[in-house]
Write an enzyme that holds these catalytic residues in place. Structure first.
Site, PDB file in Angstrom:
ATOM      1  N   SER A 134      -4.965   2.207  -8.630  1.00  0.00           N
ATOM      2  CA  SER A 134      -5.393   3.901  -8.536  1.00  0.00           C
ATOM      3  C   SER A 134      -6.431   3.412 -10.013  1.00  0.00           C
ATOM      4  O   SER A 134      -5.865   2.734 -10.980  1.00  0.00           O
ATOM      5  CB  SER A 134      -4.543   4.988  -8.348  1.00  0.00           C
ATOM      6  N   ASN A 142       0.454  -1.322   0.072  1.00  0.00           N
ATOM      7  CA  ASN A 142      -0.052   0.191   0.254  1.00  0.00           C
ATOM      8  C   ASN A 142       1.244   0.935  -0.321  1.00  0.00           C
ATOM      9  O   ASN A 142       0.320   2.136  -0.435  1.00  0.00           O
ATOM     10  CB  ASN A 142      -1.171  -0.290   1.280  1.00  0.00           C
ATOM     11  N   TYR A 174       3.129   8.717 -11.957  1.00  0.00           N
ATOM     12  CA  TYR A 174       2.074   8.244 -10.804  1.00  0.00           C
ATOM     13  C   TYR A 174       1.624   7.202 -11.558  1.00  0.00           C
ATOM     14  O   TYR A 174       1.494   5.511 -11.140  1.00  0.00           O
ATOM     15  CB  TYR A 174       1.277   9.179 -10.277  1.00  0.00           C
ATOM     16  N   ALA A 175       0.908   7.332 -12.925  1.00  0.00           N
ATOM     17  CA  ALA A 175       0.295   6.624 -13.523  1.00  0.00           C
ATOM     18  C   ALA A 175       1.238   5.613 -14.813  1.00  0.00           C
ATOM     19  O   ALA A 175       0.276   3.917 -14.075  1.00  0.00           O
ATOM     20  CB  ALA A 175       0.229   7.732 -14.607  1.00  0.00           C
ATOM     21  N   ALA A 176       2.093   5.713 -14.556  1.00  0.00           N
ATOM     22  CA  ALA A 176       3.060   4.519 -15.515  1.00  0.00           C
ATOM     23  C   ALA A 176       3.261   3.890 -13.780  1.00  0.00           C
ATOM     24  O   ALA A 176       3.495   2.576 -14.114  1.00  0.00           O
ATOM     25  CB  ALA A 176       4.494   5.050 -15.475  1.00  0.00           C
ATOM     26  N   SER A 177       3.362   3.988 -12.745  1.00  0.00           N
ATOM     27  CA  SER A 177       3.412   2.904 -11.810  1.00  0.00           C
ATOM     28  C   SER A 177       2.027   2.499 -11.099  1.00  0.00           C
ATOM     29  O   SER A 177       2.026   1.105 -11.242  1.00  0.00           O
ATOM     30  CB  SER A 177       3.752   3.852 -10.617  1.00  0.00           C
ATOM     31  N   LYS A 178       0.989   3.068 -11.454  1.00  0.00           N
ATOM     32  CA  LYS A 178      -0.291   2.292 -10.880  1.00  0.00           C
ATOM     33  C   LYS A 178      -0.539   1.339 -11.907  1.00  0.00           C
ATOM     34  O   LYS A 178      -1.441   0.329 -11.473  1.00  0.00           O
ATOM     35  CB  LYS A 178      -1.149   3.155 -10.561  1.00  0.00           C
TER      36      LYS A 178
END
Ligand code: NAP
Length: 246
Positions: free
Chosen positions: A141, A89, A154-158
């Site tokens: 996410s 998380n 962030y989008a790439a990681s999620k």
């Protein structure tokens, strides 16, 4: 109780969604390993668990460190002898449009949000394989599903976590290990505390349920996925966003 005697590691459990999940899991009978980079917040959560009659302990971990992630699993095994659930998380944001994003911003988010999941999943794997059972849950996410301006890192990681979740579900299912992800919508936590009221109002209006999410909305999704009630759920990405994106 839905998690009686299960041992659950929750990373990023010192704050927001992780904190709420740690408290809920303890109420449901789990022994909770509160794993966080912030010692003060993590210890506070453990105290709260103990005050309510629950069981848990704190481990300081930076999930981007392979050594510290391994140590987290080792300490858990020394203390409780098994690992039933690992919730990845922990996560951060470092927002910027691509045109201005620095290499440091990119690397930091990927190292914590994505490589951290690799480190933590690998760290608990031997224990889960030898038990013949285990649950790994990842915090994706809606941004990982649909993208968001200013959050390319962030989008790439999620999105990466979704690929990892599905791949590990295929790799590990035969060993009795289930791997799933939750894709929260907009949840009121310290991570989103700085968002201007105008944007929050827009989010409420766009959400069919007409409110923002609360940490407990996500904690209950983790509870279901971690429990034996979800015994045939594997490789799923559960959106918990009030219908924000349909
Ligand atoms: P939060 O309140 O900021 O909590 C995140 C926790 O992770 C904090 O205790 C933080 O410590 C810790 N952490 C940061 N870097 C770490 C590291 N390297 N190693 C270990 N722990 C670390 O965030 P949240 O809103 O509850 O979010 C929890 C997860 O849900 C994140 O993965 C987030 O991306 C995801 N999510 C949140 C939302 C939302 O709207 N809130 C939506 C979708 C997905 P510090 O406080 O010391 O940094």
């Amino acid at each position: 109780m839905r998690l009686e005697n299960k041992v659950a590691i929750i990373t990023g459990a010192g704050s927001g969604i992780g904190r709420e999940t740690a408290l809920l899991f303890a109420r449901e009978g789990a022994k909770v390993v509160v794993a966080d980079i912030s010692e003060k917040n993590g210890r506070d959560v453990v105290e709260e668990i103990k005050r309510s009659g629950g069981e848990g302990f704190f481990i300081r971990v930076d999930v981007s460190s392979r050594e510290q992630s391994k140590q987290m699993a080792k300490d858990t095994l020394e203390r409780y002898g098994r690992i039933d659930v690992m919730i990845f998380n922990a996560g951060i944001v470092q927002d910027s449009l691509l045109i201005k994003m620095t290499e440091e911003q990119w690397d930091k988010v990927i190292d914590i949000n994505l490589k951290g999941a690799f480190n933590c999943s690998q760290a608990v794997l031997d224990a889960m394989i030898s038990q013949g059972s285990g649950v790994i849950l990842n915090a994706s996410s809606i941004v990982g599903l649909y993208g968001n301006v200013g959050q390319v890192n962030y989008a790439a990681s999620k999105s990466g976590l979704i690929g990892m979740t599905k791949t590990l579900a295929k790799e590990l299912g035969r060993k009795g290990i289930r791997v799933n992800a939750v894709a929260p919508g907009f949840i009121a936590t310290p991570m989103t505390a700085g968002v201007p009221e105008k944007i929050l109002e827009m989010m409420r209006e766009k959400t069919p349920l007409r409110r923002l999410g609360e940490p407990s909305d996500i904690a209950y999704a983790y509870l279901y996925l971690a429990s034996d009630e979800a015994r045939f759920v594997n490789g799923a990405v559960l959106s918990v966003d009030g219908g924000l994106v349909i």
